[in-house]
Design a protein around this motif. Structure first.
Motif, PDB file in Angstrom:
ATOM      1  N   TRP A  68      27.445  -2.705   8.174  1.00  0.00           N
ATOM      2  CA  TRP A  68      27.644  -2.567   6.729  1.00  0.00           C
ATOM      3  C   TRP A  68      28.354  -1.268   6.383  1.00  0.00           C
ATOM      4  O   TRP A  68      29.152  -1.222   5.431  1.00  0.00           O
ATOM      5  N   THR A  69      28.083  -0.199   7.153  1.00  0.00           N
ATOM      6  CA  THR A  69      28.767   1.075   6.914  1.00  0.00           C
ATOM      7  C   THR A  69      30.258   0.933   7.154  1.00  0.00           C
ATOM      8  O   THR A  69      31.090   1.413   6.367  1.00  0.00           O
ATOM      9  N   VAL A 101      31.800  -0.994   4.248  1.00  0.00           N
ATOM     10  CA  VAL A 101      31.954  -0.173   3.038  1.00  0.00           C
ATOM     11  C   VAL A 101      33.137   0.773   3.175  1.00  0.00           C
ATOM     12  O   VAL A 101      33.963   0.901   2.258  1.00  0.00           O
ATOM     13  N   LEU A 156      36.378  -1.218   2.911  1.00  0.00           N
ATOM     14  CA  LEU A 156      36.703  -1.608   1.536  1.00  0.00           C
ATOM     15  C   LEU A 156      37.178  -0.403   0.725  1.00  0.00           C
ATOM     16  O   LEU A 156      38.083  -0.528  -0.112  1.00  0.00           O
ATOM     17  N   LEU A 157      36.591   0.750   0.976  1.00  0.00           N
ATOM     18  CA  LEU A 157      37.055   1.972   0.299  1.00  0.00           C
ATOM     19  C   LEU A 157      38.489   2.293   0.714  1.00  0.00           C
ATOM     20  O   LEU A 157      39.313   2.682  -0.116  1.00  0.00           O
ATOM     21  N   TYR A 165      37.616  -8.797   0.590  1.00  0.00           N
ATOM     22  CA  TYR A 165      38.716  -7.860   0.805  1.00  0.00           C
ATOM     23  C   TYR A 165      39.792  -7.960  -0.275  1.00  0.00           C
ATOM     24  O   TYR A 165      40.639  -7.067  -0.393  1.00  0.00           O
ATOM     25  N   THR A 201      37.911   3.196  10.731  1.00  0.00           N
ATOM     26  CA  THR A 201      37.448   1.806  10.751  1.00  0.00           C
ATOM     27  C   THR A 201      38.321   0.928  11.635  1.00  0.00           C
ATOM     28  O   THR A 201      37.824   0.015  12.303  1.00  0.00           O
TER      29      THR A 201
END
Length: 214
Positions: A3-4, A7, A10-11, A66, A105
């Motif tokens: 999940w990290t 996030v 997405l940022l 996304y 990421t």
């Protein structure tokens, strides 16, 4: 950690999408052009990475979430762009933030797909710079990666390499990832502020002499 990573991903999409929408404003595109340019830069690098990894449908198409950040970015820029006086500086700031997050990421996604640390770092760089290149080419602008002012690929490479190494050494965590992204962002912004650049291709700063006729 999943999940990290989502996030942060997405940022990164959001920050890159804002940079695309700001460039659309500068190029006097309409709202649809802004949305499309933001989507290109926000998702482009990840799509290139997933195609190279051959993991099936790229996650940008497989996960509708996304598509949310580019829509939000285009909306925010639409309502607030008139209040922003220095589009170019703001564009570079959001671009740097997106690049910093994607260098982390993108590398993590490659590692999770089973790639070795070196290949994962390379794909992290592709993720970090790919979308920006697509954005600038579509907008008929010189890609940031090819501009003399500021370091671009080098900070992304440092971030991807650090992410790959700390993951390999089992040192990676939320704090480590955040610190790496912050380091990449700071290096990019400082290089812009002081006009750092990589050595020129010709090995000197003067004009390249014309070839002599025989």
């Amino acid at each position: 950690m999943a999940w990290t990573s989502l996030v942060l991903d997405l940022l990164g999409v959001f920050f890159f999408a804002v940079s695309g929408s700001l460039l659309a404003v500068r190029r006097e595109f309409d709202i649809i052009g802004s949305l499309l340019l933001g989507t290109c830069v926000g998702l482009g690098g990840g799509i290139l990475r997933d195609v190279i990894l051959d993991v099936g449908v790229p996650r940008a198409f497989d996960s509708p979430i996304y598509l949310v950040p580019p829509v939000v970015a285009a909306t925010v820029v639409y309502f607030f762009a008139h209040a922003v006086q220095r589009f170019h500086d703001l564009l570079l700031t959001f671009d740097a933030a997106g690049m910093a997050l994607f260098s982390v990421t993108g590398t993590l996604v490659a590692l999770a797909a089973g790639m070795n640390p070196t290949a994962s770092a390379m794909l992290g760089v592709v993720t970090a710079v790919g979308g920006g290149v697509i954005r600038d080419v579509v907008a008929n602008d010189v890609p940031q990666i090819f501009r003399a002012r500021g370091l671009y690929a080098i900070p992304a490479l440092i971030g991807a390499a650090l992410t790959s190494f700390t993951s390999w050494a089992d040192w990676f965590g939320v704090g480590t990832g955040t610190a790496i992204a912050a380091l990449v962002f700071a290096l990019r912004m400082v290089s812009l502020r002081y006009r750092w650049g990589a050595p020129p291709a010709g090995g000197h700063h003067g004009p390249t002499p014309a070839p002599s006729s025989v």
